[in-house]
Design a protein around this motif. Structure first.
Motif, PDB file in Angstrom:
ATOM      1  N   PHE A  37     -11.686 -21.182  32.442  1.00  0.00           N
ATOM      2  CA  PHE A  37     -12.668 -21.406  31.379  1.00  0.00           C
ATOM      3  C   PHE A  37     -12.692 -22.849  30.877  1.00  0.00           C
ATOM      4  O   PHE A  37     -13.750 -23.353  30.509  1.00  0.00           O
ATOM      5  CB  PHE A  37     -12.433 -20.456  30.207  1.00  0.00           C
ATOM      6  N   VAL A  38     -11.556 -23.523  30.847  1.00  0.00           N
ATOM      7  CA  VAL A  38     -11.514 -24.887  30.322  1.00  0.00           C
ATOM      8  C   VAL A  38     -11.661 -25.908  31.447  1.00  0.00           C
ATOM      9  O   VAL A  38     -12.534 -26.774  31.399  1.00  0.00           O
ATOM     10  CB  VAL A  38     -10.212 -25.132  29.517  1.00  0.00           C
ATOM     11  N   VAL A  39     -10.823 -25.793  32.483  1.00  0.00           N
ATOM     12  CA  VAL A  39     -10.814 -26.804  33.538  1.00  0.00           C
ATOM     13  C   VAL A  39     -11.974 -26.606  34.519  1.00  0.00           C
ATOM     14  O   VAL A  39     -12.821 -27.487  34.671  1.00  0.00           O
ATOM     15  CB  VAL A  39      -9.455 -26.813  34.276  1.00  0.00           C
ATOM     16  N   GLU A  40     -12.028 -25.438  35.189  1.00  0.00           N
ATOM     17  CA  GLU A  40     -13.055 -25.217  36.215  1.00  0.00           C
ATOM     18  C   GLU A  40     -14.468 -25.250  35.628  1.00  0.00           C
ATOM     19  O   GLU A  40     -15.369 -25.851  36.197  1.00  0.00           O
ATOM     20  CB  GLU A  40     -12.809 -23.871  36.911  1.00  0.00           C
ATOM     21  N   GLN A  41     -14.669 -24.577  34.496  1.00  0.00           N
ATOM     22  CA  GLN A  41     -16.013 -24.508  33.916  1.00  0.00           C
ATOM     23  C   GLN A  41     -16.284 -25.655  32.948  1.00  0.00           C
ATOM     24  O   GLN A  41     -17.346 -25.728  32.353  1.00  0.00           O
ATOM     25  CB  GLN A  41     -16.232 -23.151  33.244  1.00  0.00           C
ATOM     26  N   ASN A  42     -15.303 -26.522  32.773  1.00  0.00           N
ATOM     27  CA  ASN A  42     -15.453 -27.727  31.954  1.00  0.00           C
ATOM     28  C   ASN A  42     -15.951 -27.418  30.541  1.00  0.00           C
ATOM     29  O   ASN A  42     -16.878 -28.042  30.039  1.00  0.00           O
ATOM     30  CB  ASN A  42     -16.392 -28.719  32.655  1.00  0.00           C
ATOM     31  N   CYS A  43     -15.338 -26.410  29.921  1.00  0.00           N
ATOM     32  CA  CYS A  43     -15.705 -26.025  28.562  1.00  0.00           C
ATOM     33  C   CYS A  43     -14.565 -26.343  27.606  1.00  0.00           C
ATOM     34  O   CYS A  43     -13.444 -25.873  27.793  1.00  0.00           O
ATOM     35  CB  CYS A  43     -15.978 -24.519  28.471  1.00  0.00           C
ATOM     36  N   VAL A  44     -14.893 -27.129  26.622  1.00  0.00           N
ATOM     37  CA  VAL A  44     -13.907 -27.370  25.578  1.00  0.00           C
ATOM     38  C   VAL A  44     -14.192 -26.349  24.480  1.00  0.00           C
ATOM     39  O   VAL A  44     -15.220 -26.407  23.815  1.00  0.00           O
ATOM     40  CB  VAL A  44     -14.024 -28.805  25.029  1.00  0.00           C
ATOM     41  N   PHE A  45     -13.301 -25.348  24.374  1.00  0.00           N
ATOM     42  CA  PHE A  45     -13.489 -24.319  23.357  1.00  0.00           C
ATOM     43  C   PHE A  45     -12.121 -23.782  22.969  1.00  0.00           C
ATOM     44  O   PHE A  45     -11.144 -23.960  23.687  1.00  0.00           O
ATOM     45  CB  PHE A  45     -14.407 -23.201  23.863  1.00  0.00           C
ATOM     46  N   LEU A  46     -12.055 -23.132  21.826  1.00  0.00           N
ATOM     47  CA  LEU A  46     -10.799 -22.579  21.341  1.00  0.00           C
ATOM     48  C   LEU A  46     -10.627 -21.175  21.911  1.00  0.00           C
ATOM     49  O   LEU A  46     -11.138 -20.207  21.362  1.00  0.00           O
ATOM     50  CB  LEU A  46     -10.769 -22.570  19.812  1.00  0.00           C
ATOM     51  N   ASP A  47      -9.938 -21.088  23.046  1.00  0.00           N
ATOM     52  CA  ASP A  47      -9.688 -19.802  23.701  1.00  0.00           C
ATOM     53  C   ASP A  47      -8.832 -18.905  22.802  1.00  0.00           C
ATOM     54  O   ASP A  47      -9.018 -17.697  22.762  1.00  0.00           O
ATOM     55  CB  ASP A  47      -8.993 -20.044  25.042  1.00  0.00           C
ATOM     56  N   LEU A  48      -7.891 -19.499  22.109  1.00  0.00           N
ATOM     57  CA  LEU A  48      -6.995 -18.732  21.234  1.00  0.00           C
ATOM     58  C   LEU A  48      -7.712 -18.483  19.911  1.00  0.00           C
ATOM     59  O   LEU A  48      -7.690 -19.298  19.002  1.00  0.00           O
ATOM     60  CB  LEU A  48      -5.679 -19.490  21.039  1.00  0.00           C
ATOM     61  N   ASP A  49      -8.384 -17.324  19.837  1.00  0.00           N
ATOM     62  CA  ASP A  49      -9.312 -17.024  18.751  1.00  0.00           C
ATOM     63  C   ASP A  49      -8.775 -16.010  17.737  1.00  0.00           C
ATOM     64  O   ASP A  49      -9.550 -15.428  16.977  1.00  0.00           O
ATOM     65  CB  ASP A  49     -10.633 -16.521  19.335  1.00  0.00           C
ATOM     66  N   ASP A  50      -7.473 -15.769  17.731  1.00  0.00           N
ATOM     67  CA  ASP A  50      -6.828 -14.810  16.812  1.00  0.00           C
ATOM     68  C   ASP A  50      -7.264 -13.363  17.057  1.00  0.00           C
ATOM     69  O   ASP A  50      -7.093 -12.519  16.186  1.00  0.00           O
ATOM     70  CB  ASP A  50      -7.071 -15.185  15.342  1.00  0.00           C
ATOM     71  N   LYS A  51      -7.828 -13.078  18.236  1.00  0.00           N
ATOM     72  CA  LYS A  51      -8.175 -11.697  18.572  1.00  0.00           C
ATOM     73  C   LYS A  51      -7.183 -11.089  19.557  1.00  0.00           C
ATOM     74  O   LYS A  51      -7.021  -9.872  19.598  1.00  0.00           O
ATOM     75  CB  LYS A  51      -9.601 -11.622  19.160  1.00  0.00           C
ATOM     76  N   ASP A  52      -6.521 -11.929  20.345  1.00  0.00           N
ATOM     77  CA  ASP A  52      -5.594 -11.422  21.366  1.00  0.00           C
ATOM     78  C   ASP A  52      -4.573 -10.445  20.792  1.00  0.00           C
ATOM     79  O   ASP A  52      -4.238  -9.446  21.426  1.00  0.00           O
ATOM     80  CB  ASP A  52      -4.841 -12.570  22.051  1.00  0.00           C
ATOM     81  N   GLN A  53      -4.094 -10.710  19.599  1.00  0.00           N
ATOM     82  CA  GLN A  53      -3.057  -9.884  18.988  1.00  0.00           C
ATOM     83  C   GLN A  53      -3.516  -8.452  18.722  1.00  0.00           C
ATOM     84  O   GLN A  53      -2.694  -7.548  18.608  1.00  0.00           O
ATOM     85  CB  GLN A  53      -2.572 -10.501  17.662  1.00  0.00           C
ATOM     86  N   LYS A  54      -4.819  -8.240  18.626  1.00  0.00           N
ATOM     87  CA  LYS A  54      -5.365  -6.911  18.318  1.00  0.00           C
ATOM     88  C   LYS A  54      -5.962  -6.234  19.549  1.00  0.00           C
ATOM     89  O   LYS A  54      -6.504  -5.145  19.460  1.00  0.00           O
ATOM     90  CB  LYS A  54      -6.437  -7.038  17.226  1.00  0.00           C
ATOM     91  N   CYS A  55      -5.857  -6.903  20.704  1.00  0.00           N
ATOM     92  CA  CYS A  55      -6.501  -6.433  21.925  1.00  0.00           C
ATOM     93  C   CYS A  55      -5.501  -5.839  22.912  1.00  0.00           C
ATOM     94  O   CYS A  55      -4.287  -5.935  22.724  1.00  0.00           O
ATOM     95  CB  CYS A  55      -7.223  -7.600  22.602  1.00  0.00           C
ATOM     96  N   PHE A  56      -6.050  -5.269  23.966  1.00  0.00           N
ATOM     97  CA  PHE A  56      -5.267  -4.816  25.111  1.00  0.00           C
ATOM     98  C   PHE A  56      -5.570  -5.771  26.256  1.00  0.00           C
ATOM     99  O   PHE A  56      -6.668  -6.322  26.346  1.00  0.00           O
ATOM    100  CB  PHE A  56      -5.634  -3.377  25.494  1.00  0.00           C
ATOM    101  N   HIS A  57      -4.584  -5.946  27.127  1.00  0.00           N
ATOM    102  CA  HIS A  57      -4.674  -6.944  28.179  1.00  0.00           C
ATOM    103  C   HIS A  57      -4.414  -6.275  29.521  1.00  0.00           C
ATOM    104  O   HIS A  57      -3.371  -5.644  29.701  1.00  0.00           O
ATOM    105  CB  HIS A  57      -3.676  -8.070  27.906  1.00  0.00           C
TER     106      HIS A  57
END
Length: 157
Positions: A37-57
């Motif tokens: 998402f950051v390197v290949e797609q050249n997107c500067v964005f905040l991937d760590l959005d405080d949702k991971d803690q409430k999600c399933f992976h």
């Protein structure tokens, strides 16, 4: 935690809550997300959005390497519906059906976790046909997210 094996290239997957992830699993998934998402797609964005803690992976491994990943977002956190996000496969393993495999496993996991439910995702428009082949239908207008065209899609229960 749920583990399973697949005959497709000796794949193994696991489905974990954030707190069940090992430090190495967390590192692997964040590294893969950043690589694509950051390197290949050249997107500067905040991937760590405080949702991971409430999600399933859902992590899909071949041997010891993470080759694909998705994040399952409970209803009410991002959308009214259960959502699938951060769908990613390793560039080194593309073209082998891993995207379809990880999505099929993710859909099964959504129904295991939440029962019969509608599922929403924000698809990059180039992947529209892929998601349609999995039963998703466009829902809304195309929008720009970090310089990439997206459209919301829903898969009805």
């Amino acid at each position: 935690m749920r583990n399973s094996s697949s005959s497709l290239m000796n794949l193994k997957h696991s489905l974990k809550s954030f707190h069940e992830l090992s430090i190495n699993e967390l590192y692997d998934l964040l590294r893969l997300r950043s690589e694509v998402f950051v390197v290949e797609q050249n997107c500067v964005f905040l991937d760590l959005d405080d949702k991971d803690q409430k999600c399933f992976h859902l992590l899909l491994y071949q041997e010891n390497g993470l080759v694909a990943y998705t994040r399952i977002v409970p209803a009410g956190l991002s959308y009214e519906e259960v959502a699938i996000g951060r769908v990613v496969s390793s560039p080194a393993f593309r073209g082998k059906g891993l995207g379809r495999k990880v999505m099929e496993l993710t859909l099964d996991a959504c129904y295991q976790l939440f029962g019969s439910c509608d599922i929403r995702l924000g698809a990059q428009t180039y992947a529209l046909g892929f998601y349609e082949s999995l039963g998703f239908k466009s829902d809304g207008e195309i929008y720009d997210e970090d310089g990439i065209e997206h459209i919301e899609m829903v898969r009805k229960a």
